[in-house]
Design an enzyme around this catalytic site. Structure first.
Site, PDB file in Angstrom:
ATOM      1  N   SER A 127       0.820  -1.215   0.000  1.00 27.74           N
ATOM      2  CA  SER A 127       0.000   0.000   0.000  1.00 27.74           C
ATOM      3  C   SER A 127       0.861   1.276   0.000  1.00 27.74           C
ATOM      4  CB  SER A 127      -0.953  -0.005   1.190  1.00 27.74           C
ATOM      5  OG  SER A 127      -1.855  -1.069   1.052  1.00 27.74           O
ATOM      6  N   LYS A 174      -9.257  -5.494  11.316  1.00 23.99           N
ATOM      7  CA  LYS A 174     -10.422  -5.013  10.560  1.00 23.99           C
ATOM      8  C   LYS A 174     -11.732  -5.051  11.361  1.00 23.99           C
ATOM      9  CE  LYS A 174      -8.676  -5.854   5.915  1.00 23.99           C
ATOM     10  NZ  LYS A 174      -8.830  -6.538   4.638  1.00 23.99           N
ATOM     11  N   ASN A 195     -11.757  -1.414   6.458  1.00 21.21           N
ATOM     12  CA  ASN A 195     -10.380  -1.406   5.948  1.00 21.21           C
ATOM     13  C   ASN A 195      -9.902   0.010   5.643  1.00 21.21           C
ATOM     14  OD1 ASN A 195     -11.652  -0.833   3.465  1.00 21.21           O
ATOM     15  ND2 ASN A 195      -9.980  -1.809   2.341  1.00 21.21           N
ATOM     16  N   ASP A 210     -12.745  -3.086   0.382  1.00 21.71           N
ATOM     17  CA  ASP A 210     -12.352  -4.419  -0.111  1.00 21.71           C
ATOM     18  C   ASP A 210     -13.417  -4.978  -1.052  1.00 21.71           C
ATOM     19  OD1 ASP A 210      -9.886  -4.799   1.097  1.00 21.71           O
ATOM     20  OD2 ASP A 210     -10.747  -5.581   2.944  1.00 21.71           O
ATOM     21  N   GLY A 233     -14.072 -19.899   2.717  1.00 21.32           N
ATOM     22  CA  GLY A 233     -13.558 -19.043   3.787  1.00 21.32           C
ATOM     23  C   GLY A 233     -14.695 -18.254   4.415  1.00 21.32           C
ATOM     24  N   ALA A 234     -14.443 -17.759   5.627  1.00 22.09           N
ATOM     25  CA  ALA A 234     -15.493 -16.990   6.315  1.00 22.09           C
ATOM     26  C   ALA A 234     -14.875 -15.845   7.116  1.00 22.09           C
ATOM     27  CB  ALA A 234     -16.291 -17.918   7.227  1.00 22.09           C
ATOM     28  N   GLY A 236     -12.542 -11.920   6.960  1.00 19.63           N
ATOM     29  CA  GLY A 236     -12.799 -10.576   6.446  1.00 19.63           C
ATOM     30  C   GLY A 236     -12.899 -10.531   4.925  1.00 19.63           C
ATOM     31  N   LYS A 261     -18.483 -20.721  12.285  1.00 19.20           N
ATOM     32  CA  LYS A 261     -18.118 -19.419  11.720  1.00 19.20           C
ATOM     33  C   LYS A 261     -18.745 -19.250  10.324  1.00 19.20           C
ATOM     34  CE  LYS A 261     -13.866 -16.820  11.019  1.00 19.20           C
ATOM     35  NZ  LYS A 261     -12.428 -16.968  10.999  1.00 19.20           N
ATOM     36  N   GLY A 341      -5.976 -12.204  -6.933  1.00 19.91           N
ATOM     37  CA  GLY A 341      -6.372 -11.191  -5.960  1.00 19.91           C
ATOM     38  C   GLY A 341      -5.629  -9.878  -6.139  1.00 19.91           C
TER      39      GLY A 341
HETATM   40  P1  NAP Z   1      -9.180 -14.378   8.183  1.00 21.35           P
HETATM   41  O1  NAP Z   1     -10.184 -13.369   8.637  1.00 21.35           O
HETATM   42  O2  NAP Z   1      -8.184 -14.900   9.145  1.00 21.35           O
HETATM   43  O3  NAP Z   1     -10.020 -15.635   7.587  1.00 21.35           O
HETATM   44  C1  NAP Z   1      -9.363 -16.726   7.038  1.00 21.35           C
HETATM   45  C2  NAP Z   1     -10.384 -17.796   6.608  1.00 21.35           C
HETATM   46  O4  NAP Z   1      -9.638 -18.825   5.956  1.00 21.35           O
HETATM   47  C3  NAP Z   1     -11.141 -18.440   7.765  1.00 21.35           C
HETATM   48  O5  NAP Z   1     -12.461 -18.612   7.394  1.00 21.35           O
HETATM   49  C4  NAP Z   1     -10.413 -19.779   7.934  1.00 21.35           C
HETATM   50  O6  NAP Z   1     -11.273 -20.834   8.288  1.00 21.35           O
HETATM   51  C5  NAP Z   1      -9.934 -20.064   6.546  1.00 21.35           C
HETATM   52  N1  NAP Z   1      -8.719 -20.893   6.618  1.00 21.35           N
HETATM   53  C6  NAP Z   1      -7.514 -20.538   7.118  1.00 21.35           C
HETATM   54  N2  NAP Z   1      -6.644 -21.554   6.997  1.00 21.35           N
HETATM   55  C7  NAP Z   1      -7.316 -22.578   6.425  1.00 21.35           C
HETATM   56  C8  NAP Z   1      -6.966 -23.895   6.047  1.00 21.35           C
HETATM   57  N3  NAP Z   1      -5.725 -24.376   6.237  1.00 21.35           N
HETATM   58  N4  NAP Z   1      -7.902 -24.673   5.462  1.00 21.35           N
HETATM   59  C9  NAP Z   1      -9.144 -24.211   5.269  1.00 21.35           C
HETATM   60  N5  NAP Z   1      -9.553 -22.960   5.610  1.00 21.35           N
HETATM   61  C10 NAP Z   1      -8.647 -22.155   6.183  1.00 21.35           C
HETATM   62  O7  NAP Z   1      -8.361 -13.835   6.958  1.00 21.35           O
HETATM   63  P2  NAP Z   1      -8.803 -12.727   5.861  1.00 21.35           P
HETATM   64  O8  NAP Z   1      -8.534 -11.352   6.390  1.00 21.35           O
HETATM   65  O9  NAP Z   1     -10.165 -13.037   5.378  1.00 21.35           O
HETATM   66  O10 NAP Z   1      -7.702 -12.965   4.727  1.00 21.35           O
HETATM   67  C11 NAP Z   1      -7.674 -14.185   4.012  1.00 21.35           C
HETATM   68  C12 NAP Z   1      -6.752 -14.054   2.806  1.00 21.35           C
HETATM   69  O11 NAP Z   1      -7.246 -13.068   1.922  1.00 21.35           O
HETATM   70  C13 NAP Z   1      -5.318 -13.661   3.158  1.00 21.35           C
HETATM   71  O12 NAP Z   1      -4.446 -14.403   2.365  1.00 21.35           O
HETATM   72  C14 NAP Z   1      -5.264 -12.193   2.747  1.00 21.35           C
HETATM   73  O13 NAP Z   1      -3.945 -11.800   2.361  1.00 21.35           O
HETATM   74  C15 NAP Z   1      -6.191 -12.184   1.565  1.00 21.35           C
HETATM   75  N6  NAP Z   1      -6.782 -10.858   1.300  1.00 21.35           N
HETATM   76  C16 NAP Z   1      -6.606 -10.327   0.080  1.00 21.35           C
HETATM   77  C17 NAP Z   1      -7.151  -9.092  -0.201  1.00 21.35           C
HETATM   78  C18 NAP Z   1      -6.945  -8.487  -1.553  1.00 21.35           C
HETATM   79  O14 NAP Z   1      -7.141  -7.289  -1.676  1.00 21.35           O
HETATM   80  N7  NAP Z   1      -6.581  -9.242  -2.547  1.00 21.35           N
HETATM   81  C19 NAP Z   1      -7.905  -8.397   0.761  1.00 21.35           C
HETATM   82  C20 NAP Z   1      -8.079  -9.005   2.015  1.00 21.35           C
HETATM   83  C21 NAP Z   1      -7.505 -10.230   2.277  1.00 21.35           C
HETATM   84  P3  NAP Z   1     -11.740 -21.100   9.810  1.00 21.35           P
HETATM   85  O15 NAP Z   1     -12.911 -20.216   9.989  1.00 21.35           O
HETATM   86  O16 NAP Z   1     -12.046 -22.548   9.810  1.00 21.35           O
HETATM   87  O17 NAP Z   1     -10.563 -20.735  10.671  1.00 21.35           O
END
Ligand code: NAP
Length: 378
Positions: A127, A174, A195, A210, A233-234, A236, A261, A341
């Site tokens: 950023s 977040k 965000n 986002d 996923g669930a 942010g 979740k 992404g």
């Molecule tokens: P977060 O809030 O921690 O959520 C992560 C999710 O992934 C949870 O639902 C978790 O499941 C699941 N998960 C994690 N490890 C797993 C595994 N080994 N197997 C299955 N499910 C798994 O994270 P977030 O903020 O949403 O970010 C997630 C990803 O998105 C990151 O890589 C981040 O860099 C990326 N992102 C990208 C952007 C973009 O602009 N491109 C923006 C935001 C985020 P549980 O509920 O079971 O724990």
């Protein structure tokens, strides 16, 4: 030494200088051509890696009698002139002046507006690169800094006290930020994640961009309206994607490892839920990974088995490092259209820039810089 031989040697020097002058001007002309191409492609003038490689190949080719440090001194001057020349180039009728890092740092003064990103970790955030380049490009007197935060409450009151104008909020804050700000807009409230912070006289307002990035990223593959998106996923990122899909007339199915979740998110945003262990029963047009599975450095992991991929027209991964995750490579091999992404990241940032400055962001410049950095980070 006779006067004749001295005169002869001086004439040789004059001829050599004339040739050098001709060569230097030729070099300046080529450098200006490069400047125009950089403008066209939205690239910055200063390229640290490129300049380093010039010094390396000169050192390799040097046959003396000048030594490497003398060659470096001379070429530092030549390269600095090229940089200034490229910086003054006008692009397609509009004045474009992308200053070098050193110049921009020198221009941080008492009235410079401050922006930043709150997260932990933030050392690798792209950023600052993206927003600082946009400020410089548009001639806005502002700077954007990374803040690795231990104490979020302290950071927010500190930012208020320092008169900071705006901030990005990233992992893991977040949701935690909700309790610390004065106003949360409807979008961020519905998504359940902030965000972007805007600091004003009335206090600090939180919003979410986002989802804007997610919509741009999905729409690059297929229209959202009347299409079904299976979101893994669930967290942010999932919340932003599901909100984007449903608000643009699409249907979302949440698929998550932790059932509680996943179910909670599906209920909140009014869509279906399928446990990750039953992914085969989730059908749709496009699969979207919002988990960190497959992100650098664990690049050889996938959130779903590859046998499910062929059933989707498109597959999107919100991860942008690497640019092409194993999930996207396997999806391509299975005949799916794919999107990284990276686009989501850039467009959440361009939307923030619009909110903070009220100005149209230089999207191509921001996009190309992030792309260049991601490619060079390997
Ligand atoms: P977060 O809030 O921690 O959520 C992560 C999710 O992934 C949870 O639902 C978790 O499941 C699941 N998960 C994690 N490890 C797993 C595994 N080994 N197997 C299955 N499910 C798994 O994270 P977030 O903020 O949403 O970010 C997630 C990803 O998105 C990151 O890589 C981040 O860099 C990326 N992102 C990208 C952007 C973009 O602009 N491109 C923006 C935001 C985020 P549980 O509920 O079971 O724990």
């Amino acid at each position: 030494m006779s006067k004749d031989s001295l005169d002869r040697l001086r004439r040789r020097i004059e001829d050599l200088d004339a040739n050098l002058l001709k060569l230097l001007n030729q070099r300046a002309t080529v450098s200006a051509e490069i400047g125009k191409l950089k403008v066209k492609n939205g690239l910055g003038v200063y390229d640290h890696h490129r300049e380093e490689s010039i010094f390396k190949y000169l050192a390799q080719r040097n046959q003396g009698p000048l030594n490497t440090s003398e060659i470096s001194r001379i070429f530092s001057e030549i390269i600095s002139v090229s940089r200034k020349l490229q910086s003054s180039i006008t692009g397609d009728g509009s004045e474009l002046h992308v200053r070098s890092t050193a110049e921009s740092e020198a221009s941080v003064l008492g009235h410079t507006s401050l922006y930043g990103i709150l997260g932990n970790p933030v050392a690798h955030s792209m950023s600052p690169l993206m927003h600082n380049a946009a400020f410089r490009f548009l001639g806005i007197d502002a700077i954007y800094l990374p803040f690795e935060v231990q104490d979020l409450q302290g950071a927010v009151s500190g930012m208020k006290a320092l008169g900071i104008k705006g901030a990005s909020v990233t992992h893991p804050f977040k949701r935690e930020i909700f309790a610390l700000i004065d106003e949360i807009d409807d979008t961020a409230e519905k998504i359940g994640a902030v965000n972007t912070l805007v600091f004003g006289t009335e206090g600090v307002r939180g919003t979410n961009t986002d989802w804007v990035g997610a919509v741009r990223c999905l729409e690059a593959l297929l229209p959202i309206e009347d299409h079904k998106f299976v979101v893994i996923g669930a967290g942010g990122a999932a919340r932003a994607v599901v909100f984007g899909v449903t608000s643009k007339g699409g249907e979302a199915i949440v698929v998550n490892r932790s059932e509680d979740k996943g179910r909670a998110l599906a209920e909140e945003l009014d869509c279906a839920f399928v446990p990750l262990s039953e992914i085969e029963s989730a059908h749709g047009d496009c699969l979207v990974n919002t988990t960190p599975v497959g992100m650098h450095p664990k690049e050889d992991e996938m959130p779903v088995p590859k046998r499910v991929l062929g059933a989707f027209k498109g597959v999107v991964d919100v991860i942008y490092n690497p640019l092409k995750t194993m999930l996207l490579r396997e999806a391509e091999a299975a005949g799916c259209m794919v999107a990284s992404g990276f686009e989501m990241f850039v467009f959440q940032g361009t939307e923030q820039f619009r909110i903070w400055t009220g100005k149209e962001p230089p999207v191509e410049l921001m996009r190309n810089l992030v792309l260049e950095r991601l490619r060079n980070s390997k």
